[in-house]
Design a protein around this motif. Sequence first.
Motif, mmCIF file in Angstrom:
data_model
loop_
_atom_site.group_PDB
_atom_site.id
_atom_site.type_symbol
_atom_site.label_atom_id
_atom_site.label_comp_id
_atom_site.label_asym_id
_atom_site.label_seq_id
_atom_site.Cartn_x
_atom_site.Cartn_y
_atom_site.Cartn_z
ATOM 1 N N ALA A 10 0.878 -1.478 0.131
ATOM 2 C CA ALA A 10 -0.080 0.123 -0.115
ATOM 3 C C ALA A 10 0.752 1.190 -0.057
ATOM 4 C CB ALA A 10 -0.977 0.188 1.184
ATOM 5 N N LYS A 11 1.892 1.386 0.773
ATOM 6 C CA LYS A 11 2.800 2.365 0.860
ATOM 7 C C LYS A 11 3.603 2.606 -0.613
ATOM 8 C CE LYS A 11 4.071 2.299 5.688
ATOM 9 N NZ LYS A 11 5.106 1.808 6.570
ATOM 10 N N GLN A 12 3.872 1.540 -1.103
ATOM 11 C CA GLN A 12 4.546 1.729 -2.461
ATOM 12 C C GLN A 12 3.316 2.133 -3.627
ATOM 13 O OE1 GLN A 12 6.546 -1.783 -3.889
ATOM 14 N NE2 GLN A 12 7.496 -0.613 -5.421
ATOM 15 N N ILE A 13 2.348 1.758 -3.455
ATOM 16 C CA ILE A 13 1.208 2.288 -4.539
ATOM 17 C C ILE A 13 1.019 3.688 -4.095
ATOM 18 C CG2 ILE A 13 -1.116 1.836 -4.775
ATOM 19 C CD1 ILE A 13 -0.842 -0.926 -4.502
ATOM 20 N N LEU A 14 1.038 4.129 -2.971
ATOM 21 C CA LEU A 14 0.562 5.350 -2.717
ATOM 22 C C LEU A 14 1.856 6.397 -2.908
ATOM 23 C CD1 LEU A 14 -1.068 5.060 0.915
ATOM 24 C CD2 LEU A 14 -2.129 5.832 -1.300
ATOM 25 N N ARG A 15 3.128 5.985 -2.907
ATOM 26 C CA ARG A 15 4.100 6.688 -3.100
ATOM 27 C C ARG A 15 4.210 7.093 -4.668
ATOM 28 N NH1 ARG A 15 7.784 3.231 -0.877
ATOM 29 N NH2 ARG A 15 7.485 3.475 1.300
ATOM 30 N N ARG A 16 3.937 5.842 -5.390
ATOM 31 C CA ARG A 16 3.920 6.275 -6.877
ATOM 32 C C ARG A 16 2.691 7.058 -7.439
ATOM 33 N NH1 ARG A 16 6.788 0.614 -9.453
ATOM 34 N NH2 ARG A 16 8.642 0.740 -7.894
ATOM 35 N N SER A 17 1.709 6.719 -6.586
ATOM 36 C CA SER A 17 0.376 7.408 -7.064
ATOM 37 C C SER A 17 0.674 8.705 -6.834
ATOM 38 C CB SER A 17 -0.862 6.955 -6.180
ATOM 39 O OG SER A 17 -1.224 5.379 -6.556
ATOM 40 N N VAL A 18 1.265 9.126 -5.786
ATOM 41 C CA VAL A 18 1.287 10.613 -5.368
ATOM 42 C C VAL A 18 2.290 11.142 -6.564
ATOM 43 C CG1 VAL A 18 2.533 12.375 -3.860
ATOM 44 C CG2 VAL A 18 0.931 10.456 -2.928
ATOM 45 N N LYS A 66 -6.420 -7.189 -5.014
ATOM 46 C CA LYS A 66 -7.286 -6.776 -6.218
ATOM 47 C C LYS A 66 -6.820 -5.611 -6.974
ATOM 48 C CE LYS A 66 -11.481 -9.318 -4.797
ATOM 49 N NZ LYS A 66 -12.957 -9.125 -4.580
ATOM 50 N N ALA A 67 -6.559 -4.520 -6.206
ATOM 51 C CA ALA A 67 -6.042 -3.473 -6.925
ATOM 52 C C ALA A 67 -4.661 -3.636 -7.571
ATOM 53 C CB ALA A 67 -5.830 -2.088 -5.788
ATOM 54 N N GLU A 68 -3.846 -4.343 -6.919
ATOM 55 C CA GLU A 68 -2.392 -4.765 -7.324
ATOM 56 C C GLU A 68 -2.544 -5.518 -8.600
ATOM 57 O OE1 GLU A 68 1.486 -7.141 -5.933
ATOM 58 O OE2 GLU A 68 -0.284 -7.503 -5.091
ATOM 59 N N GLU A 69 -3.575 -6.477 -8.778
ATOM 60 C CA GLU A 69 -3.755 -7.376 -9.678
ATOM 61 C C GLU A 69 -4.067 -6.606 -11.218
ATOM 62 O OE1 GLU A 69 -6.545 -10.388 -8.525
ATOM 63 O OE2 GLU A 69 -4.773 -11.498 -7.449
ATOM 64 N N GLU A 70 -5.203 -5.642 -10.846
ATOM 65 C CA GLU A 70 -5.757 -4.651 -11.937
ATOM 66 C C GLU A 70 -4.888 -3.675 -12.301
ATOM 67 O OE1 GLU A 70 -9.755 -2.587 -13.183
ATOM 68 O OE2 GLU A 70 -9.743 -4.403 -12.073
ATOM 69 N N PHE A 71 -4.192 -2.829 -11.390
ATOM 70 C CA PHE A 71 -3.483 -1.719 -11.665
ATOM 71 C C PHE A 71 -2.104 -1.937 -11.430
ATOM 72 C CE2 PHE A 71 -7.853 -0.372 -10.419
ATOM 73 C CZ PHE A 71 -8.247 0.244 -11.561
ATOM 74 N N ASN A 74 0.179 1.612 -11.377
ATOM 75 C CA ASN A 74 -0.242 2.877 -11.859
ATOM 76 C C ASN A 74 -1.588 3.018 -11.781
ATOM 77 O OD1 ASN A 74 -0.479 4.780 -13.811
ATOM 78 N ND2 ASN A 74 -0.542 3.399 -15.706
ATOM 79 N N HIS A 75 -1.931 3.737 -10.888
ATOM 80 C CA HIS A 75 -3.317 4.036 -10.549
ATOM 81 C C HIS A 75 -3.973 5.369 -11.269
ATOM 82 C CE1 HIS A 75 -4.034 1.079 -7.388
ATOM 83 N NE2 HIS A 75 -2.652 1.216 -7.441
ATOM 84 N N PRO A 76 -5.041 5.268 -12.265
ATOM 85 C CA PRO A 76 -5.445 6.160 -13.009
ATOM 86 C C PRO A 76 -5.865 7.352 -12.465
ATOM 87 C CG PRO A 76 -6.903 4.335 -13.226
ATOM 88 C CD PRO A 76 -5.811 3.901 -12.233
ATOM 89 N N GLY A 78 -4.606 8.997 -9.553
ATOM 90 C CA GLY A 78 -3.589 9.664 -8.942
ATOM 91 C C GLY A 78 -3.592 9.235 -7.624
ATOM 92 N N GLY A 79 -4.408 8.503 -6.993
ATOM 93 C CA GLY A 79 -4.592 7.791 -5.842
ATOM 94 C C GLY A 79 -4.825 6.223 -5.685
ATOM 95 N N LEU A 80 -4.964 5.829 -4.776
ATOM 96 C CA LEU A 80 -5.228 4.373 -4.367
ATOM 97 C C LEU A 80 -6.685 3.934 -5.048
ATOM 98 C CD1 LEU A 80 -4.242 1.466 -3.590
ATOM 99 C CD2 LEU A 80 -5.160 2.003 -1.376
ATOM 100 N N THR A 81 -6.731 3.351 -6.236
ATOM 101 C CA THR A 81 -7.965 2.999 -6.853
ATOM 102 C C THR A 81 -8.192 1.427 -6.573
ATOM 103 O OG1 THR A 81 -7.462 4.383 -8.558
ATOM 104 C CG2 THR A 81 -9.120 2.785 -9.094
ATOM 105 N N ILE A 82 -9.378 1.223 -6.043
ATOM 106 C CA ILE A 82 -9.607 -0.196 -5.811
ATOM 107 C C ILE A 82 -10.756 -0.610 -6.759
ATOM 108 C CG2 ILE A 82 -10.667 -1.802 -3.836
ATOM 109 C CD1 ILE A 82 -9.106 0.137 -1.950
ATOM 110 N N PRO A 83 -10.912 -1.392 -7.337
ATOM 111 C CA PRO A 83 -11.549 -2.004 -8.419
ATOM 112 C C PRO A 83 -12.820 -3.085 -7.756
ATOM 113 C CG PRO A 83 -9.674 -3.515 -8.812
ATOM 114 C CD PRO A 83 -9.305 -2.372 -7.687
ATOM 115 N N CYS A 84 -13.634 -2.401 -7.056
ATOM 116 C CA CYS A 84 -14.745 -3.115 -6.672
ATOM 117 C C CYS A 84 -16.281 -2.400 -6.633
ATOM 118 C CB CYS A 84 -14.449 -3.849 -5.138
ATOM 119 S SG CYS A 84 -14.593 -2.685 -3.786
ATOM 120 N N ARG A 85 -17.219 -3.156 -6.420
ATOM 121 C CA ARG A 85 -18.298 -2.154 -6.489
ATOM 122 C C ARG A 85 -18.523 -1.509 -4.922
ATOM 123 N NH1 ARG A 85 -21.664 -7.110 -6.814
ATOM 124 N NH2 ARG A 85 -22.799 -6.146 -5.345
#
Length: 99
Positions: A10-18, A66-71, A74-76, A78-85
């Motif tokens: 999560a920290k790595q996703i957030l860093r790259r998203s920022v 799930k977010a890691e598997e889909e994105f 590279n989160h479109p 600009g922040g942590l994007t979670i692909p669920c309903r």
Amino acid sequence: MTRHLAAALAKQILRRSVWNASKPASRSLDVPKGFLAVYIGEREKKRFVVPVSYLNEPSFQDLLTKAEEEFGFNHPMGGLTIPCREDKFIDVLSSLSRS
């Protein structure tokens, strides 16, 4: 996935998203300390602000996987994007707030 690995992911996703954020920096100022913004939805994304403590919860870690598997990292939005309903995410939040 262990809790440590999920938190590191999560920290790595957030860093790259920022770094990749296309949104104005002022948008991040409305997130209180100890919380993070996540974008939820399959098509239209809705922004939620959740406590960072949820990163340690197994049900939230499943969503991160799930977010890691889909994105990847590279989160479109600009922040942590979670692909669920949205309704499923709200169910997860409800169960976490009760515990």
